[in-house]
Design an enzyme around this catalytic site. Structure first.
Site, PDB file in Angstrom:
ATOM      1  N   SER A   1      22.476  21.517 126.179  1.00 39.95           N
ATOM      2  CA  SER A   1      21.659  22.475 126.943  1.00 39.95           C
ATOM      3  C   SER A   1      20.864  23.428 126.077  1.00 39.95           C
ATOM      4  O   SER A   1      20.258  24.366 126.601  1.00 39.95           O
ATOM      5  CB  SER A   1      22.572  23.282 127.881  1.00 39.95           C
ATOM      6  OG  SER A   1      23.161  22.451 128.854  1.00 39.95           O
TER       7      SER A   1
ATOM      8  N   GLU B   1      17.069  31.433  60.768  1.00 36.91           N
ATOM      9  CA  GLU B   1      16.830  30.045  60.395  1.00 36.91           C
ATOM     10  C   GLU B   1      15.608  29.835  59.496  1.00 36.91           C
ATOM     11  O   GLU B   1      15.605  28.954  58.642  1.00 36.91           O
ATOM     12  CB  GLU B   1      16.640  29.208  61.667  1.00 36.91           C
ATOM     13  CG  GLU B   1      17.880  29.076  62.529  1.00 36.91           C
ATOM     14  CD  GLU B   1      18.837  28.016  61.996  1.00 36.91           C
ATOM     15  OE1 GLU B   1      18.561  27.441  60.937  1.00 36.91           O
ATOM     16  OE2 GLU B   1      19.869  27.765  62.656  1.00 36.91           O
TER      17      GLU B   1
END
Length: 770
Positions: free
Chosen positions: A325, A63
Site C-alpha cells: 500500500s 632522501e
C-alpha cells in the site's frame, strides 16, 4: 636542447605506468573501502598538490636534498656510496629519487653492476622526459611502505586513516623514513626502535636546516597509534559495491554517505532484528535520502553483508518487490490534482466490483463511509481502488512511468491491482517517489556521490509530477498516521505509510521527516512468506526507531523552510459528507482546498422535518405542538454500509407532504423541504457490471442479478428489459433475471426506474455457451 625536444614529444603520464587501487570515501572524508590495484598492491595515486607539504619537504630532506639540482643522477652521491662500499665502511645509498622511481617502474634489479648502470640510464631518461614535479609526484605514489603498500596516499589511508594532505608532523616524518627500510620500520605498528631512530635523524636534519623548527620537536617525538592492513575499513559494503561497479573509471569516489547516520541506522537495525528473531524477522534494508539535495545519506542493503544464510551480499535497496500500500498516497495526490476529492471528501468502503476485479481490505472488513484522509491513513483498499478508477491523465501507471519507475509491465497487465502493490518497485525508486512529495511535486534523480565543483548538470532535469498543493496536502494527511507504539501521530511530525505485499512476503514503511526520506523494507531475498511480515507490525516499528535515533543524535531533521502553496486554502465543510455546509449541517470541520480544483458541492444530507411532540409522529409543516428536527437522508447503499459497520441509520422519514402545498411566499432558506426538492432520485445501477460480457451456460444457466442504489426517499425500483417489465425491487436489493436463450450472443438494454419516475439504462452483452 635535446632534453627540451624529448620533453615536448608526446609521452604517457607516469601514473599510467602503474595500476591504482580505488578508494571510496564518506562525505566527511572517512575511508569506507580501499581496493587492491590490478597488481595486488595498495596504491592510490594522488597529485602532488594534494600531498602534505611537510611530507614532501621531509622526503626530499631525508632522501635527496639536491633533487632539484641534478639531472636524475647525483654523481657525487654515487662516488661517495662506492667509496664506502670498497673501503669496507657502512653502506650508504647513492640513489636519487629519480633512480628509485626508475627501478620501481621498470622493474630493474640494481643489486648488480649491470643493474645499477641500467638504473642510471633509466633515471636520466625519465628526467629528460618528465619534469621534476612529475618525477617527484610519481616517486611519492610508488614508494614502498611495507608489504603490498605503495605510495603515500595508500600508506596514509592504511596507517593513519586519513588523506596524505591531512598528515600531522609526526605522521609526515614517519612516512618520510619508512621507504628506506620498510621491512624493519613498519614492525610493531610503527612504534619500534628502528623507526624512532630514523625519525630522530630526520628531525635533526630538519632543525639543522631550519632552526625555527625546534619548536616542533616535541610534536615530532609524539608516539603514533598506527593501524594496519588487517583492519582496513569495510563500511557501507552494499553502497561501496555499487559505486565501485558504477564508477569504473573513477579512482577516488566521494560518496554522499554520512558515516554517523550510516552507523546509527546499522546499529538500530541490528538491535531491532535481535528482538524480533523469534518470529523469523531476520533481514531488512533501509535507505535514507536528503530530499533537499537528493543525496543518499545512508544505505543498508541487508542485515549482514557477510551472512550467506540470508544472501547478505544482495543489495535490497535495488531489489524489485511488491510495494503493498505504499503507493496509495500517490493515488490521492493525483485525485487532489484532478479535482476528484479533498481530505474530508467522504468515500465508500464497501464490497465493490471493478469489472472482473473485486478487491478486499487487508482485514476483510468494511468500515462504510470514510473520509479520504482516514481512508489513506487507515490504508483502506476499496476507497483507494475506487479513487484510482476515476483518475484521468495521468493515472497511477502513467505517473509511475513519469517518475522513473523501471521495468513496469503494460497498464493492461496490472489493471487496478497496481494500486495495491500489483507491480514491483525498488526501495530506491520508492524513496524517489516520496522525495517528490517532499519537494513539492517535483521529481529529481537520486545521487550517491557528492557534487564536485566541475560536475556537469545531470541529463535528467527536474520534472513536475504533482502540484505544490497536492504534494503539501498529501504529506499533511500522512502526518496524521498514528505511531504503532503510542497510537498518536508522531511529534515532531512524520508523514509515513506502511505496505504489506500479497502473501506476507514484504513489509514496508516509507515516509518523510524534516528534510529526509526514509524507506524500510523487511522480508527475505528468496521471496519466502512469513505472517509476521506486516508493514505496520514489522517495518513501522523499525522505521520509527530509526527516526527517533537520528533525532536523538541531534542530526538536523528540521524541514527546509517552504511557503504555503499559493492556491491552498482552508475551508469549512460538513463533517458527515465533506460537502460545503448548508444551514442544517450540525457538525463542521476544516479541510484543505485547492482553489480552482477541489470539488465544490453543497452538502444535502440533512433534512428538517416536523415532529408532533405528543405522538412523536412526523407531521406536514409547522403546527401547534410540533417541533422541528434535523434528520439524515442517507442513500440506500450508504444505509446498508452503516448496517454492515454496526452503525445502522434509519431511512429519512416520509412526511407525506406535497411540495405544491407549500406557499410560494415561504422563505426558501427556511423551507424544510428544499433539500428534498433538490434530491437526485435517479437510480444508480450497480449490477450487472458495465463493459463485461456475461456468460450463460445452457446446461445449468444462472440468472443475472440486477441491483440499483438510490438516494433517500425512494422505496421501489422497477426493472425493464427493453420495454418489458421484469419485476421490482427495493433499493440495494437484488432481483434475479434469466435472459432468453434463443441466440448465441445477444444485447439487452436494461432500465431501472424509480417510483419518482427517474431512470438509468445499461447495455449488456450475454453469450450463450454449452
Amino acid at each position: 636542447m635535446a632534453v627540451v625536444t624529448l620533453r615536448l614529444l608526446p609521452h604517457a603520464p607516469l601514473r599510467e605506468q602503474v595500476g591504482s587501487s580505488r578508494a571510496v570515501y564518506a562525505r566527511g572524508g572517512e575511508l569506507l573501502r580501499l581496493t587492491l590495484a590490478p597488481d595486488e598492491q595498495y596504491r592510490v595515486w594522488v597529485s602532488l598538490k594534494n600531498i602534505s607539504p611537510t611530507l614532501v619537504e621531509a622526503v626530499l630532506l631525508y632522501e635527496d636534498r639536491s633533487f632539484y639540482r641534478h639531472p636524475g643522477v647525483n654523481p657525487a652521491a654515487l662516488v661517495r656510496s662506492a667509496w664506502h662500499i670498497t673501503s669496507g665502511g657502512r653502506r650508504q645509498g647513492g640513489s636519487t629519487l629519480t633512480m628509485q622511481l626508475a627501478r620501481r617502474i621498470y622493474g630493474i634489479d640494481s643489486r648488480s653492476y649491470d643493474g645499477k648502470v641500467a638504473q642510471i640510464f633509466a633515471a636520466l631518461w625519465l628526467q629528460a622526459r618528465y619534469s621534476k614535479r612529475e618525477v617527484l609526484e610519481a616517486y611519492l605514489n610508488t614508494a614502498p611502505y611495507g608489504g603490498n603498500i605503495e605510495g603515500v596516499q595508500a600508506a596514509s589511508l592504511i596507517y593513519f586513516r586519513k588523506s596524505a594532505g591531512d598528515l600531522t608532523l609526526p605522521e609526515a616524518l614517519t612516512l618520510a623514513v619508512i621507504p628506506q627500510n620498510p621491512v624493519k620500520r613498519i614492525a610493531e605498528r610503527g612504534r619500534n626502535a628502528e623507526l624512532q631512530s630514523a625519525r630522530q635523524r630526520l628531525l635533526a636534519l630538519w632543525k639543522e636546516r631550519d632552526p625555527a623548527a625546534r619548536v616542533l620537536a616535541p610534536d615530532a617525538e609524539l608516539a603514533l597509534s598506527a593501524q594496519s592492513r588487517g583492519n582496513l575499513p569495510f563500511l557501507a559494503p552494499h553502497l561501496t559495491d555499487m559505486l565501485l561497479a558504477q564508477e569504473r573509471g573513477q579512482q577516488d569516489i566521494r560518496s554522499a554517505i554520512d558515516l554517523r547516520m550510516q552507523t546509527t541506522l546499522e546499529r538500530v537495525l541490528a538491535q531491532y532484528l535481535r528482538t524480533r528473531s523469534d518470529v523469523g524477522l531476520i533481514n531488512a534494508s533501509a535507505l535514507l535520502l536528503d530530499a533537499s539535495t537528493m543525496e543518499v545519506r545512508a544505505l543498508i542493503g541487508s542485515a549482514d553483508w557477510h551472512d550467506a544464510k540470508i544472501e547478505g551480499q544482495v543489495n535490497g535497496t535495488q531489489a524489485r518487490r511488491s510495494p503493498g500500500s505504499t503507493l496509495k498516497p500517490f493515488i490521492y495526490a493525483l485525485a487532489l490534482d484532478q479535482g476528484l476529492l479533498h481530505p474530508k471528501t467522504v468515500l465508500k468502503d464497501a464490497p465493490t466490483a471493478f469489472g472482473p476485479y473485486t478487491p478486499e481490505n487487508f482485514d476483510h472488513r468494511f468500515v462504510g463511509p470514510v473520509s479520504a484522509q482516514d481512508a489513506l491513513i487507515r490504508s483502506r483498499n476499496i476507497p483507494a481502488v475506487s479513487v484510482a478508477a476515476q483518475l484521468g491523465k495521468p493515472n497511477l501507471h502513467a505517473f509511475l512511468r513519469l517518475a522513473g519507475v523501471q521495468k513496469l509491465q503494460s497498464e493492461a497487465h496490472y489493471g487496478l491491482a497496481l494500486v495495491l502493490g500489483g507491480g514491483e518497485v525498488t526501495p530506491e525508486e520508492l524513496a524517489g517517489l516520496y522525495a517528490t512529495l517532499a519537494n513539492g511535486g517535483v521529481t529529481q534523480p537520486i545521487r550517491y556521490t557528492q557534487r564536485g565543483p566541475n560536475d556537469q548538470p545531470t541529463a535528467t532535469a527536474p520534472l513536475r509530477l504533482l502540484s505544490e498543493e497536492a504534494a503539501f496536502i498529501t504529506l499533511d494527511m500522512l502526518r496524521h498516521t498514528p505511531r504503532p507504539d503510542t497510537a498518536q501521530p508522531a511529534r515532531p511530525a512524520v508523514a509515513w505509510k506502511t505496505g504489506t505485499s500479497w502473501g506476507f512476503r514484504d513489509a514496508w514503511t516509507a515516509g518523510v521527516f524534516g528534510r529526509y526520506v526514509l524507506v524500510v523494507w523487511m522480508g527475505n531475498f528468496d521471496g519466502s512468506s512469513n505472517p509476521a511480515l506486516v508493514g505496520v507490525d514489522a517495518a513501522a516499528p523499525l522505521f520509527m526507531r530509526m527516526v527517533d535515533a537520528l533525532r536523538a543524535q541531534r542530526f538536523d531533521t528540521t524541514e527546509v523552510p517552504k511557503r504555503q502553496p499559493r492556491d491552498l486554502r482552508q475551508i469549512e465543510v460538513c463533517a458527515a459528507t465533506g460537502g460545503l455546509p448548508d444551514a442544517l449541517c450540525p457538525v463542521r470541520t476544516n479541510t484543505w482546498f485547492i482553489a480552482g480544483k477541489s470539488p465544490i458541492q453543497t452538502s444535502q444530507l440533512h433534512r428538517a422535518v416536523w415532529v408532533d411532540e405528543a405522538s412523536g409522529k412526523i407531521v406536514c409543516g409547522p403546527q401547534p405542538g410540533a417541533r422541528q428536527q434535523v434528520v439524515e437522508q442517507w442513500s440506500s447503499d450508504m444505509r446498508r454500509l452503516f448496517r454492515q459497520s454496526g452503525l445502522p441509520r434509519a431511512a429519512a422519514p416520509n412526511d407525506g407532504c406535497d411540495r405544491t402545498d407549500i406557499s410560494a411566499n415561504d422563505d426558501a432558506s427556511n423551507n424544510p423541504l428544499d433539500d428534498l426538492a433538490t434530491a437526485d432520485h435517479t437510480p444508480r445501477i450497480t449490477a450487472p457490471l458495465r463493459g463485461v460480457r456475461h456468460i450463460l451456460r445452457t446446461q445449468k444457466p444462472e440468472p443475472l442479478v440486477l441491483r440499483a442504489e438510490t438516494d433517500a426517499g425512494i422505496r421501489t425500483i422497477y426493472w425493464f428489459a427493453g420495454d418489458t417489465l421484469i419485476g421490482q425491487s427495493a433499493p440495494g436489493e437484488g432481483l434475479t433475471w434469466l435472459p432468453p436463450m434463443a441466440q448465441a450472443s445477444q444485447r439487452h438494454t436494461l432500465r431501472a426506474v424509480s417510483d419518482q419516475g427517474a431512470s438509468e439504462t445499461r447495455e449488456i452483452t450475454v453469450d450463450i455457451v454449452p
